[in-house]
Design a protein around this motif. Sequence first.
Motif, PDB file in Angstrom:
ATOM      1  N   MET A   1      11.155   5.957 -29.930  1.00  0.00           N
ATOM      2  CA  MET A   1      12.000   6.009 -31.105  1.00  0.00           C
ATOM      3  C   MET A   1      11.995   5.360 -32.051  1.00  0.00           C
ATOM      4  SD  MET A   1      15.899   3.953 -30.095  1.00  0.00           S
ATOM      5  CE  MET A   1      17.170   3.948 -30.425  1.00  0.00           C
ATOM      6  N   ARG A   2      12.266   5.558 -34.020  1.00  0.00           N
ATOM      7  CA  ARG A   2      12.362   5.007 -34.550  1.00  0.00           C
ATOM      8  C   ARG A   2      13.438   3.867 -35.353  1.00  0.00           C
ATOM      9  NH1 ARG A   2      10.350   8.239 -40.231  1.00  0.00           N
ATOM     10  NH2 ARG A   2      10.993   6.435 -41.778  1.00  0.00           N
ATOM     11  N   PHE A   3      12.200   2.724 -35.864  1.00  0.00           N
ATOM     12  CA  PHE A   3      14.306   1.802 -36.195  1.00  0.00           C
ATOM     13  C   PHE A   3      13.604   1.620 -37.660  1.00  0.00           C
ATOM     14  CE2 PHE A   3      13.061   0.932 -31.987  1.00  0.00           C
ATOM     15  CZ  PHE A   3      14.598  -0.009 -31.524  1.00  0.00           C
ATOM     16  N   ASP A   4      14.630   2.283 -38.622  1.00  0.00           N
ATOM     17  CA  ASP A   4      14.660   1.857 -39.871  1.00  0.00           C
ATOM     18  C   ASP A   4      15.213   0.476 -40.748  1.00  0.00           C
ATOM     19  OD1 ASP A   4      13.023   4.418 -41.721  1.00  0.00           O
ATOM     20  OD2 ASP A   4      13.813   5.521 -39.305  1.00  0.00           O
ATOM     21  N   VAL A   5      15.558  -0.210 -41.312  1.00  0.00           N
ATOM     22  CA  VAL A   5      15.518  -1.340 -41.405  1.00  0.00           C
ATOM     23  C   VAL A   5      15.748  -1.454 -43.171  1.00  0.00           C
ATOM     24  CG1 VAL A   5      16.120  -3.955 -41.278  1.00  0.00           C
ATOM     25  CG2 VAL A   5      14.703  -2.636 -39.332  1.00  0.00           C
ATOM     26  N   LEU A   6      17.188  -1.870 -43.272  1.00  0.00           N
ATOM     27  CA  LEU A   6      17.318  -1.297 -44.786  1.00  0.00           C
ATOM     28  C   LEU A   6      17.772  -3.398 -44.878  1.00  0.00           C
ATOM     29  CD1 LEU A   6      19.697   1.785 -45.257  1.00  0.00           C
ATOM     30  CD2 LEU A   6      17.321   1.222 -44.738  1.00  0.00           C
ATOM     31  N   THR A   7      16.970  -3.707 -46.058  1.00  0.00           N
ATOM     32  CA  THR A   7      16.744  -5.669 -46.315  1.00  0.00           C
ATOM     33  C   THR A   7      16.074  -5.635 -47.638  1.00  0.00           C
ATOM     34  OG1 THR A   7      15.666  -7.274 -45.099  1.00  0.00           O
ATOM     35  CG2 THR A   7      14.344  -5.374 -44.772  1.00  0.00           C
ATOM     36  N   LEU A   8      16.263  -7.405 -48.046  1.00  0.00           N
ATOM     37  CA  LEU A   8      16.108  -7.466 -48.816  1.00  0.00           C
ATOM     38  C   LEU A   8      14.675  -8.505 -48.641  1.00  0.00           C
ATOM     39  CD1 LEU A   8      19.372  -9.027 -50.750  1.00  0.00           C
ATOM     40  CD2 LEU A   8      18.107  -6.626 -50.979  1.00  0.00           C
ATOM     41  N   PHE A   9      14.268  -8.317 -47.325  1.00  0.00           N
ATOM     42  CA  PHE A   9      12.757  -9.689 -46.770  1.00  0.00           C
ATOM     43  C   PHE A   9      12.917  -8.645 -45.766  1.00  0.00           C
ATOM     44  CE2 PHE A   9      16.789 -12.354 -48.578  1.00  0.00           C
ATOM     45  CZ  PHE A   9      16.221 -13.291 -49.139  1.00  0.00           C
ATOM     46  N   PRO A  10      12.283  -7.661 -46.276  1.00  0.00           N
ATOM     47  CA  PRO A  10      11.039  -6.580 -45.193  1.00  0.00           C
ATOM     48  C   PRO A  10      10.296  -7.715 -44.219  1.00  0.00           C
ATOM     49  CG  PRO A  10      10.545  -6.296 -47.517  1.00  0.00           C
ATOM     50  CD  PRO A  10      12.096  -6.784 -47.553  1.00  0.00           C
ATOM     51  N   ASP A  11       8.994  -8.935 -45.337  1.00  0.00           N
ATOM     52  CA  ASP A  11       8.596  -9.039 -44.753  1.00  0.00           C
ATOM     53  C   ASP A  11       8.696 -10.516 -43.132  1.00  0.00           C
ATOM     54  OD1 ASP A  11       6.706  -8.357 -45.993  1.00  0.00           O
ATOM     55  OD2 ASP A  11       6.193 -10.543 -47.658  1.00  0.00           O
ATOM     56  N   MET A  12      10.463 -10.370 -43.720  1.00  0.00           N
ATOM     57  CA  MET A  12      10.940 -10.857 -41.987  1.00  0.00           C
ATOM     58  C   MET A  12      10.881 -10.066 -41.500  1.00  0.00           C
ATOM     59  SD  MET A  12      13.933 -13.173 -43.533  1.00  0.00           S
ATOM     60  CE  MET A  12      14.911 -13.720 -41.807  1.00  0.00           C
ATOM     61  N   LEU A 102      22.147   2.883 -26.715  1.00  0.00           N
ATOM     62  CA  LEU A 102      21.495   2.500 -28.802  1.00  0.00           C
ATOM     63  C   LEU A 102      19.974   3.279 -28.532  1.00  0.00           C
ATOM     64  CD1 LEU A 102      22.405  -1.086 -30.461  1.00  0.00           C
ATOM     65  CD2 LEU A 102      23.346   2.309 -30.859  1.00  0.00           C
ATOM     66  N   ALA A 103      20.026   2.922 -26.659  1.00  0.00           N
ATOM     67  CA  ALA A 103      18.930   3.463 -26.552  1.00  0.00           C
ATOM     68  C   ALA A 103      18.093   5.339 -26.456  1.00  0.00           C
ATOM     69  CB  ALA A 103      18.519   2.526 -25.389  1.00  0.00           C
ATOM     70  N   GLY A 104      19.186   5.340 -26.582  1.00  0.00           N
ATOM     71  CA  GLY A 104      19.690   6.903 -26.342  1.00  0.00           C
ATOM     72  C   GLY A 104      19.872   7.852 -27.373  1.00  0.00           C
ATOM     73  N   TYR A 105      19.522   6.816 -28.419  1.00  0.00           N
ATOM     74  CA  TYR A 105      19.565   7.623 -30.132  1.00  0.00           C
ATOM     75  C   TYR A 105      17.954   8.357 -30.189  1.00  0.00           C
ATOM     76  CZ  TYR A 105      24.034   6.828 -31.046  1.00  0.00           C
ATOM     77  OH  TYR A 105      25.814   6.877 -30.559  1.00  0.00           O
ATOM     78  N   ASP A 106      17.832   8.797 -31.137  1.00  0.00           N
ATOM     79  CA  ASP A 106      16.093   8.829 -31.154  1.00  0.00           C
ATOM     80  C   ASP A 106      15.478   8.142 -32.209  1.00  0.00           C
ATOM     81  OD1 ASP A 106      15.639  11.205 -29.371  1.00  0.00           O
ATOM     82  OD2 ASP A 106      16.991  12.238 -30.906  1.00  0.00           O
ATOM     83  N   ARG A 107      17.307   7.665 -33.412  1.00  0.00           N
ATOM     84  CA  ARG A 107      16.616   7.731 -34.282  1.00  0.00           C
ATOM     85  C   ARG A 107      17.796   5.530 -34.998  1.00  0.00           C
ATOM     86  NH1 ARG A 107      15.713   9.501 -40.732  1.00  0.00           N
ATOM     87  NH2 ARG A 107      15.263   7.566 -41.547  1.00  0.00           N
ATOM     88  N   LEU A 108      17.611   5.172 -34.871  1.00  0.00           N
ATOM     89  CA  LEU A 108      18.733   4.239 -35.579  1.00  0.00           C
ATOM     90  C   LEU A 108      18.047   3.515 -36.914  1.00  0.00           C
ATOM     91  CD1 LEU A 108      18.809   1.482 -32.642  1.00  0.00           C
ATOM     92  CD2 LEU A 108      20.614   3.322 -32.902  1.00  0.00           C
ATOM     93  N   ILE A 109      18.594   3.804 -38.157  1.00  0.00           N
ATOM     94  CA  ILE A 109      18.790   2.808 -39.338  1.00  0.00           C
ATOM     95  C   ILE A 109      19.960   1.634 -39.552  1.00  0.00           C
ATOM     96  CG2 ILE A 109      19.271   2.667 -42.006  1.00  0.00           C
ATOM     97  CD1 ILE A 109      19.339   6.046 -41.427  1.00  0.00           C
ATOM     98  N   LEU A 110      18.932   0.614 -39.239  1.00  0.00           N
ATOM     99  CA  LEU A 110      19.842  -0.940 -39.607  1.00  0.00           C
ATOM    100  C   LEU A 110      19.872  -1.720 -40.886  1.00  0.00           C
ATOM    101  CD1 LEU A 110      18.120  -2.296 -36.350  1.00  0.00           C
ATOM    102  CD2 LEU A 110      20.186  -0.920 -36.642  1.00  0.00           C
ATOM    103  N   LEU A 111      21.477  -1.654 -40.924  1.00  0.00           N
ATOM    104  CA  LEU A 111      21.068  -1.909 -42.397  1.00  0.00           C
ATOM    105  C   LEU A 111      21.940  -3.696 -41.788  1.00  0.00           C
ATOM    106  CD1 LEU A 111      22.485  -2.413 -45.702  1.00  0.00           C
ATOM    107  CD2 LEU A 111      24.827  -1.383 -44.822  1.00  0.00           C
ATOM    108  N   CYS A 112      21.153  -4.498 -42.974  1.00  0.00           N
ATOM    109  CA  CYS A 112      21.268  -6.082 -43.202  1.00  0.00           C
ATOM    110  C   CYS A 112      21.603  -6.410 -44.589  1.00  0.00           C
ATOM    111  CB  CYS A 112      19.909  -6.487 -43.435  1.00  0.00           C
ATOM    112  SG  CYS A 112      18.392  -6.114 -41.561  1.00  0.00           S
ATOM    113  N   GLY A 113      22.755  -7.493 -44.465  1.00  0.00           N
ATOM    114  CA  GLY A 113      23.680  -8.026 -45.007  1.00  0.00           C
ATOM    115  C   GLY A 113      22.870  -9.430 -46.177  1.00  0.00           C
TER     116      GLY A 113
END
Length: 224
Positions: A1-12, A102-113
């Motif tokens: 499974m792939r997780f992509d996180v969109l963020t201003l603080f990738p190091d976190m 959510l574990a049933g998806y192949d890929r989740l894109i997570l948006l962080c405000g």
Amino acid sequence: MRFDVLTLFPDMIRSVCETSIVGRASTAGIISVYAHNIRDYSTDKHRRVDDTPYGGGKGMLMAPAPVVDCHEAVKGMAEGSSHTVFLSPKGKVLTQRKAKELAGYDRLILLCGHYEGIDQRAIDAVCDEEISIGDYVLTGGELPACVLIDSVARLIPGVLAEAACHEIESISCGMLEYPQYTHPEVFRGEAVPEVLLSGNHREIEKWRHAEALKLTKKLRPDLL
């Protein structure tokens, strides 16, 4: 499974997801976690992504263009369908049932405000749903994203040693987990319950079920 996180603080994101069980699962190739810096998609020479909100008010708001451009670029980095989640206090609260879904998806894109949030037009353009991790306010969506990744990743086959590791624990089984003990047999005058030393597995299971039921009635009767 792939997780992509969109963020201003990738190091976190990296500091959490490169350690412990999630980190080991990533190293083993069972899951993959990528943190993408929304600032990289800003056209401002200072890489600004925020601006003052229309109508006034305190704080700054994340502008729509960098968010949408980042999402479009990341979505194109891998084939197949994806599901985009905005971590927001306005969303439905994350539960074990939602984690399994959510574990049933192949890929989740997570948006962080961050700041005072994100321009609604960006949210409407890219998000499939909003999820909250609880009724309290945090400074950004990074910690909620890590919580979501952890809760979902451990349900992916191969991440934990065996399925029973998450099937019989608190919440997953419908009740809180029973008390557990290890050596020494007596600690500061308190002994391990005798039934656990008996070797009678049927009686041990009966005791564990009864203790789990007792704890759930006392601490979380809403689960029953």
